[in-house]
Design a protein around this motif. Structure first.
Motif, PDB file in Angstrom:
ATOM      1  N   LEU A 118     -24.803  25.502  10.293  1.00 26.62           N
ATOM      2  CA  LEU A 118     -23.560  26.053   9.754  1.00 26.62           C
ATOM      3  C   LEU A 118     -22.803  26.877  10.789  1.00 26.62           C
ATOM      4  CD1 LEU A 118     -24.789  26.893   6.164  1.00 26.62           C
ATOM      5  CD2 LEU A 118     -23.383  24.960   6.910  1.00 26.62           C
ATOM      6  N   TYR A 119     -23.529  27.561  11.654  1.00 24.60           N
ATOM      7  CA  TYR A 119     -22.873  28.295  12.737  1.00 24.60           C
ATOM      8  C   TYR A 119     -22.173  27.311  13.683  1.00 24.60           C
ATOM      9  CZ  TYR A 119     -22.326  30.870  17.081  1.00 24.60           C
ATOM     10  OH  TYR A 119     -21.813  31.416  18.241  1.00 24.60           O
ATOM     11  N   ALA A 120     -22.841  26.198  13.988  1.00 22.15           N
ATOM     12  CA  ALA A 120     -22.231  25.176  14.850  1.00 22.15           C
ATOM     13  C   ALA A 120     -20.968  24.611  14.200  1.00 22.15           C
ATOM     14  CB  ALA A 120     -23.232  24.063  15.135  1.00 22.15           C
ATOM     15  N   LEU A 121     -21.010  24.393  12.898  1.00 22.61           N
ATOM     16  CA  LEU A 121     -19.841  23.916  12.167  1.00 22.61           C
ATOM     17  C   LEU A 121     -18.698  24.923  12.293  1.00 22.61           C
ATOM     18  CD1 LEU A 121     -18.455  22.000  10.108  1.00 22.61           C
ATOM     19  CD2 LEU A 121     -19.561  23.349   8.314  1.00 22.61           C
ATOM     20  N   ALA A 122     -18.996  26.197  12.094  1.00 27.02           N
ATOM     21  CA  ALA A 122     -17.967  27.242  12.197  1.00 27.02           C
ATOM     22  C   ALA A 122     -17.409  27.325  13.615  1.00 27.02           C
ATOM     23  CB  ALA A 122     -18.541  28.590  11.760  1.00 27.02           C
ATOM     24  N   CYS A 123     -18.265  27.165  14.625  1.00 26.99           N
ATOM     25  CA  CYS A 123     -17.792  27.175  16.024  1.00 26.99           C
ATOM     26  C   CYS A 123     -16.810  26.041  16.282  1.00 26.99           C
ATOM     27  CB  CYS A 123     -18.968  27.058  16.995  1.00 26.99           C
ATOM     28  SG  CYS A 123     -19.889  28.568  17.249  1.00 26.99           S
ATOM     29  N   LEU A 124     -17.118  24.870  15.766  1.00 26.83           N
ATOM     30  CA  LEU A 124     -16.234  23.730  15.968  1.00 26.83           C
ATOM     31  C   LEU A 124     -14.895  23.928  15.268  1.00 26.83           C
ATOM     32  CD1 LEU A 124     -18.839  20.863  15.598  1.00 26.83           C
ATOM     33  CD2 LEU A 124     -17.515  21.405  17.654  1.00 26.83           C
ATOM     34  N   ILE A 125     -14.915  24.530  14.109  1.00 25.81           N
ATOM     35  CA  ILE A 125     -13.668  24.740  13.367  1.00 25.81           C
ATOM     36  C   ILE A 125     -12.838  25.852  13.988  1.00 25.81           C
ATOM     37  CG2 ILE A 125     -12.687  25.520  11.160  1.00 25.81           C
ATOM     38  CD1 ILE A 125     -15.074  24.079   9.800  1.00 25.81           C
ATOM     39  N   LEU A 126     -13.465  26.974  14.305  1.00 27.63           N
ATOM     40  CA  LEU A 126     -12.722  28.153  14.761  1.00 27.63           C
ATOM     41  C   LEU A 126     -12.491  28.206  16.264  1.00 27.63           C
ATOM     42  CD1 LEU A 126     -14.321  30.812  12.434  1.00 27.63           C
ATOM     43  CD2 LEU A 126     -11.978  29.955  12.358  1.00 27.63           C
ATOM     44  N   ARG A 127     -13.325  27.490  17.048  1.00 24.45           N
ATOM     45  CA  ARG A 127     -13.174  27.431  18.498  1.00 24.45           C
ATOM     46  C   ARG A 127     -13.473  28.767  19.171  1.00 24.45           C
ATOM     47  NH1 ARG A 127     -14.253  23.317  18.761  1.00 24.45           N
ATOM     48  NH2 ARG A 127     -13.410  22.962  20.797  1.00 24.45           N
ATOM     49  N   ASP A 128     -14.231  29.650  18.518  1.00 22.15           N
ATOM     50  CA  ASP A 128     -14.561  30.959  19.071  1.00 22.15           C
ATOM     51  C   ASP A 128     -15.912  31.374  18.493  1.00 22.15           C
ATOM     52  OD1 ASP A 128     -14.795  33.912  18.950  1.00 22.15           O
ATOM     53  OD2 ASP A 128     -12.846  33.859  19.956  1.00 22.15           O
ATOM     54  N   SER A 129     -16.886  31.611  19.350  1.00 24.07           N
ATOM     55  CA  SER A 129     -18.242  31.892  18.871  1.00 24.07           C
ATOM     56  C   SER A 129     -18.333  33.211  18.104  1.00 24.07           C
ATOM     57  CB  SER A 129     -19.232  31.879  20.033  1.00 24.07           C
ATOM     58  OG  SER A 129     -18.868  32.847  20.991  1.00 24.07           O
ATOM     59  N   ASP A 130     -17.597  34.233  18.524  1.00 23.32           N
ATOM     60  CA  ASP A 130     -17.644  35.513  17.812  1.00 23.32           C
ATOM     61  C   ASP A 130     -17.048  35.389  16.411  1.00 23.32           C
ATOM     62  OD1 ASP A 130     -18.838  36.810  19.964  1.00 23.32           O
ATOM     63  OD2 ASP A 130     -16.906  37.379  20.837  1.00 23.32           O
ATOM     64  N   ARG A 131     -15.913  34.737  16.324  1.00 25.75           N
ATOM     65  CA  ARG A 131     -15.280  34.544  15.015  1.00 25.75           C
ATOM     66  C   ARG A 131     -16.133  33.636  14.132  1.00 25.75           C
ATOM     67  NH1 ARG A 131      -9.638  32.432  16.409  1.00 25.75           N
ATOM     68  NH2 ARG A 131      -9.430  32.345  14.168  1.00 25.75           N
ATOM     69  N   ALA A 132     -16.787  32.648  14.734  1.00 25.98           N
ATOM     70  CA  ALA A 132     -17.665  31.748  13.979  1.00 25.98           C
ATOM     71  C   ALA A 132     -18.859  32.521  13.422  1.00 25.98           C
ATOM     72  CB  ALA A 132     -18.142  30.607  14.871  1.00 25.98           C
ATOM     73  N   GLU A 133     -19.380  33.423  14.212  1.00 21.20           N
ATOM     74  CA  GLU A 133     -20.497  34.252  13.745  1.00 21.20           C
ATOM     75  C   GLU A 133     -20.060  35.110  12.557  1.00 21.20           C
ATOM     76  OE1 GLU A 133     -23.286  37.775  15.539  1.00 21.20           O
ATOM     77  OE2 GLU A 133     -22.658  36.183  16.901  1.00 21.20           O
ATOM     78  N   ASP A 134     -18.884  35.716  12.666  1.00 15.31           N
ATOM     79  CA  ASP A 134     -18.356  36.526  11.564  1.00 15.31           C
ATOM     80  C   ASP A 134     -18.168  35.686  10.302  1.00 15.31           C
ATOM     81  OD1 ASP A 134     -18.290  38.706  13.252  1.00 15.31           O
ATOM     82  OD2 ASP A 134     -16.123  38.601  13.618  1.00 15.31           O
ATOM     83  N   ALA A 135     -17.597  34.503  10.456  1.00 18.17           N
ATOM     84  CA  ALA A 135     -17.347  33.635   9.302  1.00 18.17           C
ATOM     85  C   ALA A 135     -18.659  33.187   8.662  1.00 18.17           C
ATOM     86  CB  ALA A 135     -16.516  32.427   9.723  1.00 18.17           C
ATOM     87  N   THR A 136     -19.636  32.852   9.490  1.00 21.93           N
ATOM     88  CA  THR A 136     -20.928  32.412   8.973  1.00 21.93           C
ATOM     89  C   THR A 136     -21.612  33.539   8.209  1.00 21.93           C
ATOM     90  OG1 THR A 136     -21.128  30.888  10.852  1.00 21.93           O
ATOM     91  CG2 THR A 136     -23.128  31.334   9.590  1.00 21.93           C
ATOM     92  N   GLN A 137     -21.588  34.729   8.781  1.00 18.89           N
ATOM     93  CA  GLN A 137     -22.199  35.884   8.104  1.00 18.89           C
ATOM     94  C   GLN A 137     -21.505  36.181   6.783  1.00 18.89           C
ATOM     95  OE1 GLN A 137     -23.694  39.285  10.454  1.00 18.89           O
ATOM     96  NE2 GLN A 137     -25.243  38.031   9.519  1.00 18.89           N
ATOM     97  N   GLU A 138     -20.185  36.117   6.784  1.00 20.94           N
ATOM     98  CA  GLU A 138     -19.432  36.357   5.559  1.00 20.94           C
ATOM     99  C   GLU A 138     -19.795  35.318   4.500  1.00 20.94           C
ATOM    100  OE1 GLU A 138     -17.150  37.955   2.690  1.00 20.94           O
ATOM    101  OE2 GLU A 138     -17.652  38.886   4.607  1.00 20.94           O
ATOM    102  N   ALA A 139     -19.970  34.069   4.909  1.00 18.42           N
ATOM    103  CA  ALA A 139     -20.361  33.011   3.966  1.00 18.42           C
ATOM    104  C   ALA A 139     -21.743  33.292   3.380  1.00 18.42           C
ATOM    105  CB  ALA A 139     -20.333  31.653   4.658  1.00 18.42           C
ATOM    106  N   PHE A 140     -22.659  33.779   4.200  1.00 16.45           N
ATOM    107  CA  PHE A 140     -24.000  34.077   3.706  1.00 16.45           C
ATOM    108  C   PHE A 140     -23.989  35.247   2.728  1.00 16.45           C
ATOM    109  CE2 PHE A 140     -26.024  32.199   7.795  1.00 16.45           C
ATOM    110  CZ  PHE A 140     -25.776  30.923   7.337  1.00 16.45           C
ATOM    111  N   VAL A 141     -23.156  36.233   2.987  1.00 19.12           N
ATOM    112  CA  VAL A 141     -23.024  37.359   2.051  1.00 19.12           C
ATOM    113  C   VAL A 141     -22.461  36.857   0.722  1.00 19.12           C
ATOM    114  CG1 VAL A 141     -21.776  39.515   1.607  1.00 19.12           C
ATOM    115  CG2 VAL A 141     -22.828  39.123   3.845  1.00 19.12           C
ATOM    116  N   ARG A 142     -21.425  36.034   0.801  1.00 17.14           N
ATOM    117  CA  ARG A 142     -20.848  35.454  -0.423  1.00 17.14           C
ATOM    118  C   ARG A 142     -21.884  34.600  -1.152  1.00 17.14           C
ATOM    119  NH1 ARG A 142     -15.054  33.176   1.783  1.00 17.14           N
ATOM    120  NH2 ARG A 142     -14.150  35.213   2.268  1.00 17.14           N
TER     121      ARG A 142
END
Length: 183
Positions: free
Chosen positions: A28-52
């Motif tokens: 899922l982190y790899a998916l977020a990296c491909l969509i957002l094109r930024d590893s830091d933002r992908a990490e934030d998005a992935t963490q937010e998804a896990f909290v949700r």
């Protein structure tokens, strides 16, 4: 992923939820990296998804669809992150560490051209192309993941591919090659 773990997590079992998340994190982190094109933002998005996911898992209707549900949460978090931060990402599809030592400069230049064309796609087109080509999802599965009609998925794929093709064709024009050479 085991249905038993999902059911346990739905009843509030932290260990079962942790096992589910641990199994899905890298993908899922790899998916977020491909969509957002930024590893830091992908990490934030992935963490937010896990909290949700932890907050919303008691309301999950079908334990067998946990993976699709979690993937949808990640995609939605990516959309939220993209809206929150307006700067453009400069992350390569193919990181330098993944390129083999034997890569020629021509292959590297071609990868850079494809990356540049992919980077300028609108987020919705980039997302469907990532889900189709990297996650190997069908149009129906993408539609379910994104909560949009199948026809919308097909048009986003079509327009995304056309936009990439146009960007690559424009890059092939003699004046574009001359500009690259001078840069």
């Amino acid at each position: 992923m085991s249905t038993a773990h999902v059911l346990d997590a739905m009843r509030g079992d932290h260990d079962a939820f942790a096992a589910l998340i641990t199994a899905a994190t890298a993908r899922l982190y790899a998916l977020a990296c491909l969509i957002l094109r930024d590893s830091d933002r992908a990490e934030d998005a992935t963490q937010e998804a896990f909290v949700r996911a932890w907050r919303e898992i008691p309301r999950l209707r079908d334990a067998n669809k946990f993976d699709a549900w979690l993937r949808r949460l990640v995609v939605n978090s990516c959309y939220d992150e993209a809206r929150r931060v307006t700067r453009r990402a400069e992350v390569s599809l193919i990181s330098l560490s993944e390129r083999s030592v034997g890569d020629t400069s021509a292959a590297s230049a071609e990868s850079d051209r494809i990356e540049q064309a992919f980077r300028v796609l609108p987020l919705d087109q980039r997302t469907v192309l990532v889900l189709q080509h990297y996650e190997s999802l069908s149009h129906t599965e993408i539609a379910e993941t994104l909560g949009i009609p199948v026809g919308t998925v097909k048009s986003r794929v079509r327009y995304g591919v056309a936009a990439m093709r146009a960007a690559l064709d424009a890059d092939d024009r003699p004046e574009a090659s001359e500009e690259r050479r001078l840069a």
